[in-house]
Design a protein around this motif. Structure first.
Motif, mmCIF file in Angstrom:
data_model
loop_
_atom_site.group_PDB
_atom_site.id
_atom_site.type_symbol
_atom_site.label_atom_id
_atom_site.label_comp_id
_atom_site.label_asym_id
_atom_site.label_seq_id
_atom_site.Cartn_x
_atom_site.Cartn_y
_atom_site.Cartn_z
ATOM 1 N N ALA A 176 0.832 -1.204 0.000
ATOM 2 C CA ALA A 176 0.000 0.000 0.000
ATOM 3 C C ALA A 176 0.868 1.255 0.000
ATOM 4 O O ALA A 176 0.570 2.229 -0.699
ATOM 5 C CB ALA A 176 -0.929 -0.016 1.204
ATOM 6 N N ARG A 179 2.073 1.909 -3.346
ATOM 7 C CA ARG A 179 0.960 2.079 -4.290
ATOM 8 C C ARG A 179 1.080 1.106 -5.462
ATOM 9 O O ARG A 179 1.064 1.495 -6.628
ATOM 10 C CB ARG A 179 0.881 3.538 -4.770
ATOM 11 C CG ARG A 179 0.516 4.494 -3.647
ATOM 12 C CD ARG A 179 0.370 5.940 -4.130
ATOM 13 N NE ARG A 179 -0.540 6.090 -5.271
ATOM 14 C CZ ARG A 179 -1.862 6.056 -5.204
ATOM 15 N NH1 ARG A 179 -2.462 5.853 -4.025
ATOM 16 N NH2 ARG A 179 -2.603 6.222 -6.292
ATOM 17 N N GLY A 215 -4.731 -0.442 3.664
ATOM 18 C CA GLY A 215 -4.753 0.361 2.449
ATOM 19 C C GLY A 215 -5.090 -0.390 1.181
ATOM 20 O O GLY A 215 -4.855 0.121 0.085
ATOM 21 N N TRP A 216 -5.660 -1.598 1.307
ATOM 22 C CA TRP A 216 -5.963 -2.425 0.143
ATOM 23 C C TRP A 216 -7.425 -2.292 -0.264
ATOM 24 O O TRP A 216 -8.314 -2.110 0.578
ATOM 25 C CB TRP A 216 -5.676 -3.901 0.452
ATOM 26 C CG TRP A 216 -4.217 -4.236 0.529
ATOM 27 C CD1 TRP A 216 -3.283 -3.690 1.374
ATOM 28 C CD2 TRP A 216 -3.526 -5.200 -0.268
ATOM 29 N NE1 TRP A 216 -2.052 -4.250 1.152
ATOM 30 C CE2 TRP A 216 -2.157 -5.181 0.148
ATOM 31 C CE3 TRP A 216 -3.908 -6.075 -1.279
ATOM 32 C CZ2 TRP A 216 -1.197 -6.015 -0.423
ATOM 33 C CZ3 TRP A 216 -2.953 -6.909 -1.850
ATOM 34 C CH2 TRP A 216 -1.612 -6.867 -1.428
ATOM 35 N N ARG A 245 -4.171 1.516 -5.413
ATOM 36 C CA ARG A 245 -4.352 0.581 -4.304
ATOM 37 C C ARG A 245 -4.158 -0.858 -4.768
ATOM 38 O O ARG A 245 -4.740 -1.259 -5.789
ATOM 39 C CB ARG A 245 -5.757 0.718 -3.723
ATOM 40 C CG ARG A 245 -5.957 1.855 -2.768
ATOM 41 C CD ARG A 245 -7.275 1.713 -2.027
ATOM 42 N NE ARG A 245 -8.417 1.731 -2.919
ATOM 43 C CZ ARG A 245 -9.671 1.436 -2.556
ATOM 44 N NH1 ARG A 245 -9.918 1.063 -1.295
ATOM 45 N NH2 ARG A 245 -10.650 1.483 -3.418
#
Length: 290
Positions: A176, A179, A215-216, A245
């Motif tokens: 994450a 990115r 953050g996925w 993501r």
């Protein structure tokens, strides 16, 4: 050379689902035939994840079956090396290895050892087995591909037991942070590992919340529902990008899926199946709806 699943508009949903479902059934039969060679193994998991792998290899991955080192291929990393029997069935279905070679599974001199080895098997990207490492390798591979300017995607296959491992979560946060939008993790949530039920060994729920917090782009589906799997992987593909993501699809599967005799077996992590049971398993698979 033939390219499978070049980036293109999807076919009719019903046609896609039928193709995946037929491939999954053939893969389950391959698994039973390979398992009979050794009389035991991780047959239950392989039957359970056949739908997941069929979606990947029949519908999603960009591959050249006759060129395993094609630079523009999508990468599929099997973190769970003991699931190799399932991946061999998928590789045979994709045309990367001959179906006839499956009968050598686990035998001396075979390219198909019981635990996956990249040095032996065409289409095997990494030697998995030490659980908790696959996502780490996938993160590094995804970074490397981005630096090279490649639009290839990286898929990594994990088990729910690997969510016990700190290295998995460190890698998830790293993906994450960097990115890595072209990275997709697929997790077999079969609720069982070597030491017992997953929730008694180490409670991992709520798994969706944890991946989302890292953050996925997170989805959870029935891993034996082909239409649900296709929708989830299509959604992951729609938002895939060199910078974005990363995606995870948590797949609730049933060990032994398609063979009632094995779905209800008490000791299901590593199955020992009697010689007279294999034909019954094949008959149940042929009679069933999976």
């Amino acid at each position: 050379m033939t390219v499978l699943h070049e980036r293109r508009p999807p076919a009719d949903p019903a046609t896609r689902a039928a193709a995946v479902r037929a491939a999954a059934r053939r893969m389950r039969l391959h698994v039973l035939n390979m398992g009979e060679v050794q009389g035991q193994g991780y047959v239950g998991q392989a039957l359970g994840v056949a739908d997941m792998l069929a979606v990947a290899y029949v519908d999603q991955l960009r591959l050249r079956p006759d060129d395993e080192h094609w630079p523009e291929r999508d990468r599929f990393l099997l973190s769970t090396g003991h699931y190799a029997i399932a991946l061999y069935a998928a590789l045979a279905e994709a045309g990367t290895i001959p179906v006839e070679e499956l009968e050598t599974y686990g035998s001396d001199g075979s390219r198909l050892p019981m635990s996956g080895m990249a040095s032996y098997t065409p289409g095997m990207e990494i030697s998995g087995g030490s659980l908790g490492h696959g996502l780490t390798v996938a993160v590094g591979m995804a970074l490397g591909l981005r630096h090279q300017g490649s639009d290839a995607r990286v898929f990594t296959f994990l088990s729910d037991g690997e969510l016990d491992e700190g290295s998995t979560w460190e890698s998830a946060m790293g993906a994450a942070h960097h990115r890595l939008g072209h990275l997709t993790a697929m997790v077999d949530m079969n609720a069982l590992q070597a030491d017992g039920k997953t929730d008694t060994v180490m409670r991992i729920e709520p798994a969706e919340d944890k991946w989302a917090a890292a953050g996925w782009f997170t989805q959870r589906v029935d891993g034996n529902d082909v239409e649900a799997l296709l929708a989830a992987f299509d959604a992951a593909a729609e938002q895939a990008a060199p910078a974005g993501r990363p995606s995870v699809v948590l797949c609730d599967t049933r060990i032994g899926r398609g063979v009632p005799l094995l779905e209800t077996r008490e000791k299901a992590h590593f199955m020992r199946i009697d010689p007279d049971e294999w034909e019954l398993c094949r008959r149940q698979l042929a009679e069933g709806d999976s």
